[in-house]
Design an enzyme around this catalytic site. Structure first.
Site, PDB file in Angstrom:
ATOM      1  N   THR A  16       0.845  -1.217  -0.064  1.00 20.88           N
ATOM      2  CA  THR A  16      -0.063   0.009   0.175  1.00 20.88           C
ATOM      3  C   THR A  16       1.006   1.330  -0.041  1.00 20.88           C
ATOM      4  OG1 THR A  16      -1.599  -1.324   1.371  1.00 20.88           O
ATOM      5  CG2 THR A  16      -1.879   1.251   1.284  1.00 20.88           C
ATOM      6  N   SER A  41       8.825  -7.337  -4.796  1.00 22.04           N
ATOM      7  CA  SER A  41       9.168  -8.671  -4.831  1.00 22.04           C
ATOM      8  C   SER A  41       7.897  -9.574  -4.654  1.00 22.04           C
ATOM      9  CB  SER A  41      10.383  -8.981  -3.781  1.00 22.04           C
ATOM     10  OG  SER A  41      10.281 -10.255  -3.692  1.00 22.04           O
ATOM     11  N   ILE A  47       2.090  -7.316   3.224  1.00 25.46           N
ATOM     12  CA  ILE A  47       1.676  -7.559   4.549  1.00 25.46           C
ATOM     13  C   ILE A  47      -0.104  -8.051   4.200  1.00 25.46           C
ATOM     14  CG2 ILE A  47       0.991  -5.477   5.211  1.00 25.46           C
ATOM     15  CD1 ILE A  47       2.473  -7.229   7.954  1.00 25.46           C
ATOM     16  N   GLU A  51      -7.195  -2.274   6.251  1.00 28.58           N
ATOM     17  CA  GLU A  51      -8.527  -2.570   5.378  1.00 28.58           C
ATOM     18  C   GLU A  51      -9.452  -1.276   5.729  1.00 28.58           C
ATOM     19  OE1 GLU A  51      -9.865  -6.549   5.647  1.00 28.58           O
ATOM     20  OE2 GLU A  51      -8.720  -6.983   3.868  1.00 28.58           O
ATOM     21  N   LYS A  80     -17.416   3.822   5.704  1.00 29.04           N
ATOM     22  CA  LYS A  80     -17.102   3.867   7.420  1.00 29.04           C
ATOM     23  C   LYS A  80     -17.346   5.234   7.812  1.00 29.04           C
ATOM     24  CE  LYS A  80     -13.229   3.572  10.430  1.00 29.04           C
ATOM     25  NZ  LYS A  80     -11.905   3.412  10.692  1.00 29.04           N
ATOM     26  N   LEU A 335       5.128   0.647   7.136  1.00 24.69           N
ATOM     27  CA  LEU A 335       5.530  -0.172   7.849  1.00 24.69           C
ATOM     28  C   LEU A 335       7.135  -0.057   8.422  1.00 24.69           C
ATOM     29  CD1 LEU A 335       3.427  -3.297   7.172  1.00 24.69           C
ATOM     30  CD2 LEU A 335       2.930  -1.711   8.907  1.00 24.69           C
ATOM     31  N   GLU A 344      -7.132   3.031  15.505  1.00 26.47           N
ATOM     32  CA  GLU A 344      -7.981   4.000  14.899  1.00 26.47           C
ATOM     33  C   GLU A 344      -7.686   4.049  13.491  1.00 26.47           C
ATOM     34  OE1 GLU A 344     -10.257   6.079  15.973  1.00 26.47           O
ATOM     35  OE2 GLU A 344      -9.994   5.577  18.169  1.00 26.47           O
ATOM     36  N   THR A 346      -4.926   4.168  11.649  1.00 20.88           N
ATOM     37  CA  THR A 346      -4.193   5.482  11.239  1.00 20.88           C
ATOM     38  C   THR A 346      -3.040   5.162  10.330  1.00 20.88           C
ATOM     39  OG1 THR A 346      -3.313   5.034  13.440  1.00 20.88           O
ATOM     40  CG2 THR A 346      -4.862   6.886  13.073  1.00 20.88           C
TER      41      THR A 346
END
Ligand SMILES: Cc1cc2nc3c(=O)[nH]c(=O)nc-3n(C[C@H](O)[C@H](O)[C@H](O)COP(=O)(O)OP(=O)(O)OC[C@H]3O[C@@H](n4cnc5c(N)ncnc54)[C@H](O)[C@@H]3O)c2cc1C
Length: 501
Positions: A16, A41, A47, A51, A80, A335, A344, A346
């Site tokens: 992402t 790769s 991961i 979502e 949401k 990450l 939350e 974020t």
């Protein structure tokens, strides 16, 4: 004048964050200003979780001129409006954190001061009763907010739940159209300048070397460039946020989709439920000090609404952030820059906000340290503010007699969070500035949800007869209920406007 502009950006990673960065940079620097190459790769993969989002994602889509309905259909998304926190204060109590405000100003004084007065007297309804968005979510309904509404009752915002793998795939198509060059391969070696330590090139398993001037590290938790190469160091926050694992497992939907994310507090952490159009995303975030992986899998499996669609996947993490997220000519996003549990939603917001900050502090080949330092300060402060907000969810619990919850309620907390709580108790106001993503309404949702009262409401509230204040609040709550009755269910709204074909 010497031509100093960055001519080659290399994005390492196609999850992402990699594709968000590549798309946003390609969109900003069009007309061959700089060449953007993304390396991903297939052997390592992404991961594949992540979502739920916050409304800021809409600005990302708008910048790229992405049509919202097209995006929803391509990512199996749902809307949401809020997060429902169930069992966090104590078992059986639930409340919403909506992307919206409460009530309406009365005589220019914010609504919550009137609510706080009546709440102290025990005659107010729960704060959620005065929020249109919370009520729409509670009834699993949905409507788009109407533009140009003058009443605060109607000003709410929304975000999306989407399939993370489909989102990266969708962005890949857009990125390639914008000119991003994509290379498939695994990086096995990183070449640095002998004196400066700046990254000069990355080498793939089959020997190709890809050179660059600015490297965006989106390689996931390990931080291939920012940590494995530059050894930037990590600030560990797990003494405040002891959850260090998650088990994720999608399941079939058996109910119509909620227009909110559900966060259910359980024995050693919390469980998420994220409704998509084609399935439900589930996960249990827990502390390995208080639960084994086997117990976590057992608990999550027992709590699924439908048949599981994949084997449980256990993910380990350390909450915290890199000491610098921009080091030399490497900027870490996603990450690789650090991690806060998804309570939350974020992380994707932080990716987006880091991309914005990078664009605002975009360097030339001199890499002026003023820009780097400013970027690092901004990112650190933003992440610390989010961290405090998340810590508060644990610290404020009243689940007495449960080892995990007792531990997090009695731990010491950062001074910055202590100050926020104290300030609210004394003033009835929330300390905040531009670097806070969660502002007054979000903190009010938390204070009210956890039953923390302010000792003071605005004195001008006493100018009004209590009966009149009561009547105003009742009118607001009643008109919200009437408005909600007329709305379609979330399922119908999707069916009629943006269902996956
Ligand atoms: C349990 C959990 C739940 C989450 N839930 C949410 C949520 O609800 N909302 C939210 O906003 N965020 C959430 N997140 C965070 C979100 O998943 C991430 O922020 C987002 O997916 C970005 O991941 P990434 O792109 O940084 O890393 P990854 O998805 O790990 O991608 C890493 C990329 O780097 C590539 N790579 C790695 N090493 C090499 C190499 N040597 N050579 C070439 N390529 C390489 C990989 O192939 C891959 O393409 C969650 C995270 C976790 C762990």
């Amino acid at each position: 004048m010497v031509e100093n502009r960055i001519k080659k950006i290399v994005v390492v990673g196609g999850g992402t964050s990699g594709w968000m960065a590549a798309c946003a940079l390609a969109n900003r620097f069009q007309n061959n200003y700089t060449e953007i190459t993304l390396i991903e790769s297939a052997d390592i993969g992404t991961i594949g979780v992540g979502e739920a989002t916050v409304p800021y994602i809409k600005e990302f889509l708008q910048d790229l001129k992405i049509d919202e309905v097209d995006f929803i259909k391509n990512t199996n998304a749902t809307y949401k409006l809020a997060i429902e926190f169930d069992g966090w204060q104590k078992q059986g109590v639930s409340f919403y954190h909506p992307f919206a405000g409460y009530g309406a100003r009365i005589a220019r004084i914010p609504f919550h001061h009137y609510w706080m007065k009546l709440n102290q007297k025990g005659t107010a309804k729960p704060l959620d009763a005065y929020c249109l968005s919370s009520q729409i979510a509670h009834h699993k309904k949905f409507a788009l907010p109407k533009p140009n509404n003058e009443v605060e009752l109607s000003t709410f915002n929304y975000a999306f739940h989407f399939d993370a793998a489909l989102f990266a795939k969708y962005l890949k198509t857009i990125g390639e159209k914008l000119g991003v060059k994509r290379i498939e391969g695994t990086i096995t070696h990183v070449k640095q300048h002998a004196d400066s330590g700046f990254v000069e090139a990355v080498e793939l398993d089959e020997g190709t070397e890809i050179a660059g001037e600015l490297f965006i590290d989106c390689s996931g938790f390990k931080g291939l460039l920012i940590e494995e190469t530059l050894q930037t160091g990590y600030e560990d926050w797990s003494h405040w946020l002891p959850c260090d694992r998650a088990v994720a497992m999608p399941c079939a939907s058996t109910q119509s989709p909620a227009s909110s994310t559900r966060s259910l507090a359980v024995e050693a952490g919390w469980q998420w439920r994220i409704p998509l159009q084609h399935r439900v995303g589930n996960g249990y975030v827990y502390s390995s000090q208080f639960s084994s992986d086997e117990r976590a899998i057992e608990l999550l499996t027992a709590n699924l609404e439908g048949d599981s669609l994949a084997e449980p996947k256990v993910i380990k993490f350390v909450t915290g952030m890199r000491k610098k997220t921009w080091n030399k000519n490497v900027v870490a996003l996603g990450l690789s820059s650090g991690f806060l549990e998804p309570l939350e939603s974020t992380s994707i917001y932080m990716v987006q906000s880091a991309i914005d900050a990078l664009i605002n502090h975009f360097p030339n080949r001199n890499f002026d340290s003023y820009l780097t330092d400013k970027f690092n300060d901004v990112m650190k402060t933003r992440q610390q503010r989010l961290r405090d907000f998340i810590i508060f969810h644990y610290y404020a619990n009243k689940r007495h007699g449960e080892p995990f919850w007792d531990a997090v309620r009695t731990m010491s907390i950062p001074d910055s969070l202590q100050e926020k709580i104290e300030s609210f108790r004394h003033t009835g106001q929330v300390l905040q500035d531009d670097l806070d993503f969660f502002r007054t309404n979000s903190w009010l949702a938390m204070f009210a949800g956890f039953g923390i009262q302010s000792e003071r409401y605005h004195p001008a509230v006493d100018n009004f007869a209590e009966a009149n204040v009561q009547q105003e609040l009742d009118t607001i709550a009643n008109s919200i209920q009437r408005a909600v009755q007329g709305l379609p269910s979330h399922a119908d709204f999707i069916r009629n406007n943006c269902a996956v074909d």
